[in-house]
Design a protein around this motif. Structure first.
Motif, short mmCIF file in Angstrom:
data_model
loop_
_atom_site.label_atom_id
_atom_site.label_comp_id
_atom_site.label_asym_id
_atom_site.label_seq_id
_atom_site.Cartn_x
_atom_site.Cartn_y
_atom_site.Cartn_z
N LEU A 38 -6.09 -10.42 13.38
CA LEU A 38 -6.58 -9.08 13.03
C LEU A 38 -8.06 -9.11 12.66
O LEU A 38 -8.79 -8.14 12.90
CB LEU A 38 -5.76 -8.52 11.86
CG LEU A 38 -4.36 -8.01 12.16
CD1 LEU A 38 -3.65 -7.63 10.88
CD2 LEU A 38 -4.42 -6.80 13.11
N ALA A 39 -8.50 -10.22 12.07
CA ALA A 39 -9.90 -10.31 11.64
C ALA A 39 -10.87 -10.16 12.80
O ALA A 39 -12.01 -9.70 12.60
CB ALA A 39 -10.13 -11.64 10.94
N ALA A 40 -10.44 -10.51 14.00
CA ALA A 40 -11.33 -10.41 15.16
C ALA A 40 -11.79 -8.97 15.38
O ALA A 40 -12.93 -8.73 15.81
CB ALA A 40 -10.63 -10.94 16.40
N SER A 41 -10.95 -8.00 15.05
CA SER A 41 -11.32 -6.60 15.25
C SER A 41 -11.69 -5.89 13.95
O SER A 41 -12.43 -4.90 13.96
CB SER A 41 -10.18 -5.84 15.93
OG SER A 41 -8.99 -5.90 15.15
N LEU A 42 -11.19 -6.39 12.83
CA LEU A 42 -11.41 -5.69 11.56
C LEU A 42 -12.58 -6.23 10.75
O LEU A 42 -13.04 -5.58 9.82
CB LEU A 42 -10.13 -5.74 10.71
CG LEU A 42 -8.92 -5.05 11.32
CD1 LEU A 42 -7.70 -5.22 10.42
CD2 LEU A 42 -9.20 -3.56 11.54
N GLY A 43 -13.01 -7.46 11.06
CA GLY A 43 -14.16 -8.00 10.35
C GLY A 43 -13.81 -8.98 9.26
O GLY A 43 -12.64 -9.34 9.08
N PRO A 44 -14.81 -9.39 8.48
CA PRO A 44 -14.62 -10.48 7.51
C PRO A 44 -13.86 -10.10 6.25
O PRO A 44 -13.51 -10.97 5.47
CB PRO A 44 -16.06 -10.89 7.18
CG PRO A 44 -16.85 -9.62 7.36
CD PRO A 44 -16.22 -8.93 8.53
N ILE A 45 -13.63 -8.80 6.03
CA ILE A 45 -12.82 -8.37 4.89
C ILE A 45 -12.08 -7.10 5.30
O ILE A 45 -12.67 -6.19 5.91
CB ILE A 45 -13.68 -8.13 3.63
CG1 ILE A 45 -12.81 -7.67 2.45
CG2 ILE A 45 -14.82 -7.17 3.90
CD1 ILE A 45 -13.56 -7.61 1.13
N PHE A 46 -10.79 -7.04 5.01
CA PHE A 46 -10.02 -5.85 5.37
C PHE A 46 -8.80 -5.78 4.46
O PHE A 46 -8.50 -6.72 3.71
CB PHE A 46 -9.60 -5.86 6.85
CG PHE A 46 -8.75 -7.01 7.27
CD1 PHE A 46 -7.35 -6.91 7.27
CD2 PHE A 46 -9.33 -8.19 7.72
CE1 PHE A 46 -6.56 -7.97 7.67
CE2 PHE A 46 -8.54 -9.27 8.13
CZ PHE A 46 -7.16 -9.15 8.11
N GLU A 47 -8.09 -4.66 4.53
CA GLU A 47 -6.89 -4.50 3.72
C GLU A 47 -5.70 -4.21 4.60
O GLU A 47 -5.84 -3.80 5.77
CB GLU A 47 -7.06 -3.37 2.70
CG GLU A 47 -7.02 -1.98 3.32
CD GLU A 47 -6.81 -0.88 2.27
OE1 GLU A 47 -6.85 -1.18 1.08
OE2 GLU A 47 -6.61 0.27 2.70
N ARG A 48 -4.54 -4.46 4.05
CA ARG A 48 -3.30 -4.06 4.72
C ARG A 48 -2.35 -3.57 3.64
O ARG A 48 -2.26 -4.14 2.55
CB ARG A 48 -2.68 -5.23 5.49
CG ARG A 48 -1.49 -4.82 6.32
CD ARG A 48 -1.17 -5.83 7.41
NE ARG A 48 -0.96 -7.17 6.92
CZ ARG A 48 0.14 -7.58 6.30
NH1 ARG A 48 1.12 -6.72 6.04
NH2 ARG A 48 0.27 -8.83 5.92
N ARG A 49 -1.64 -2.46 3.94
CA ARG A 49 -0.68 -1.87 3.02
C ARG A 49 0.67 -1.79 3.71
O ARG A 49 0.76 -1.52 4.90
CB ARG A 49 -1.12 -0.47 2.59
CG ARG A 49 -2.53 -0.41 2.02
CD ARG A 49 -2.87 0.97 1.53
NE ARG A 49 -4.24 1.02 1.04
CZ ARG A 49 -4.73 2.00 0.31
NH1 ARG A 49 -3.95 3.03 0.00
NH2 ARG A 49 -5.98 1.99 -0.10
N ALA A 50 1.70 -2.05 2.93
CA ALA A 50 3.06 -1.94 3.48
C ALA A 50 4.04 -1.69 2.35
O ALA A 50 4.13 -2.50 1.42
CB ALA A 50 3.44 -3.21 4.24
#
Length: 460
Positions: A38-50
């Motif tokens: 996922l980092a390849a498209s979202l960048g060096p910092i991102f969040e995920r919620r579930a």
């Protein structure tokens, strides 16, 4: 514990669903490899919620290095690591920083991995390497690498750490119990990984269903470690091993010895941490070496130049160390860790409030092309040569964790792995069937079981 919220403008996977969040992007079986992708498209910092859970992932090398700053960040226990407390609650690996047992154990064990102590372990490690070579020489040349490396790493802990043969290579009094220990520990690692990554509602139900199985496996581990301790107490020795250190050494700061129930947890620490991660590293190393005949010959040349397998010779095998480091970079057995902000932090332009946890994915940060170069995904052990390293001043390389909670046994593991690889390559020509290396996750990142071909060398 649910981590506190961060700013809502953090990048996140596309297709977020109300209430369910980013559940369509969850991979239960290879979660960390999935987050790396996922980092390849979202960048060096991102969040995920579930389902009400909110996580922040750090995958860029420079941001990961920022999270290593002990002044502003600290270790956080969460996920699969937290599950290990169910069967070794006060071990060096999982105990909280503010528990005085952690500092006491760390201070007691530090001398156990100094050069003098490492020299004393070398002979035991060499005996395991000899047994491994003898077993492969007597076989049909087709090696179950998972089994071989599991037994080798476990036997090293037994002989070097506890001065006893576990019987993982030949029949011995401890053979049945040792194999049962390995099986129980492997099962607990799998369950800890599943439970630590489970979603709300499903997770607690699954945990209750597996409770009896956890208790059975935990009891097997405790019986094994208790017997080792009891036998040493009944028959004291002057062996310079980890077990005597646990039982007799005093903390230089407090003057206290480790409580006996904590000695049990520390025995499990070195068995669990020492065999699983080292076996994972060795499996990765052998796969890459077996696929590269030129590299094999270069390593054999280095072995020949060192003139043998004594302690000094092994510590000078720089090319093998480069191969080990490169495999640790590409496939760190501990692929990530949680960090908690001590104070409000600016991380990549996003506000991370005090007390919030982030998950640093070393698997991704180790491959950051911005700091390791365009070929960061390629296997290239020569990138660890001093001249090459100087060309990557911002590189991030933390396969052992970071700060005071980093792996205390790293030199033990590196020396053991160097010696085993050297002995294997001096005795055998290795090859594979060309199947790519595939990784599974069970608290650690470890190759899926594979086989390699080991043909005895005529000039060994």
């Amino acid at each position: 514990m649910t981590p506190p919220l961060v700013r809502r403008d953090l990048p996140h996977p596309p297709g977020r669903v109300p209430l369910l969040g980013d559940i369509t992007h969850v991979d239960r079986y290879r979660p960390i490899q999935n987050e790396k992708a996922l980092a390849a498209s979202l960048g060096p910092i991102f969040e995920r919620r579930a389902l009400g859970l909110h996580f922040t992932y750090v995958t860029g090398a420079r941001l990961a290095a920022q999270c290593s700053d002990e002044q502003h960040w600290e270790r956080a226990l969460y996920g699969p690591v937290l599950e290990f407390q169910r069967f070794m609650p006060d071990s060096l690996f999982v105990v909280d920083n503010d528990n005085p047992l952690w500092g006491q154990a760390r201070r007691i064990f530090t001398p156990a991995f100094a050069q003098k102590a490492m020299r004393s372990y070398h002979q035991a490690m060499q005996s395991v390497a000899d047994d491994l070579v003898a077993e492969w020489s007597a076989g049909d040349g087709v090696i179950d690498t998972h089994s071989a490396m599991t037994r080798a790493a476990g036997e090293v802990i037994g002989r070097a750490g506890f001065s006893r043969e576990l019987g993982l290579f030949r029949d011995a009094p401890d053979s049945a119990d040792s194999h049962a220990f390995i099986d129980s520990l492997s099962d607990l690692l799998r369950m800890a990984s599943d439970a630590g990554l489970a979603l709300p509602v499903v997770g607690p139900i699954r945990r209750r269903l597996l409770a009896a199985r956890v208790r059975r496996n935990s009891a097997a581990l405790h019986r094994f470690s208790d017997r080792i301790i009891a036998e040493r107490q009944a028959h004291p020795t002057d062996d310079e091993d980890l077990l005597n250190l646990m039982l007799t050494a005093t903390d230089p700061e407090t003057g206290h010895r480790l409580p006996l129930d904590n000695v049990r947890d520390q025995v499990l620490t070195f068995m669990a941490g020492g065999y699983e991660t080292t076996a994972a590293l060795l499996e990765s190393v052998l796969h890459y070496i077996a696929a590269d005949q030129k590299l094999q010959e270069q390593i054999r040349t280095e072995i020949s130049e060192r003139g043998g397998f004594d302690y000094k010779a092994v510590t000078g095998m720089r090319l093998i160390r480069h191969v080990l480091n490169e495999c640790l970079r590409l496939w760190p057995p501990a692929p990530g860790y949680f960090r908690r902000a001590r104070t409000d932090q600016d991380l990549g332009g996003y506000r991370i409030p005090a007390g919030h946890m982030v998950f640093v994915i070393a698997l991704a940060a180790h491959r950051d092309k911005d700091v390791w170069g365009a070929d960061a995904d390629a296997f290239d052990p020569y990138r660890f040569e001093p001249d090459r390293l100087r060309s990557h001043p911002d590189r991030f390389f933390e396969p052992w964790g970071t700060g005071p909670r980093s792996c205390i046994g790293r030199q033990f593991a590196l020396h053991e792995a160097t010696l085993l690889v050297a002995r294997i390559l001096s005795a055998f020509e290795l090859s594979t069937d060309g199947t790519p290396l595939a990784m599974r996750e069970r608290g650690t990142l470890r190759p899926e079981p594979y086989r390699l071909k080991a043909v005895p060398r005529a000039d060994r």
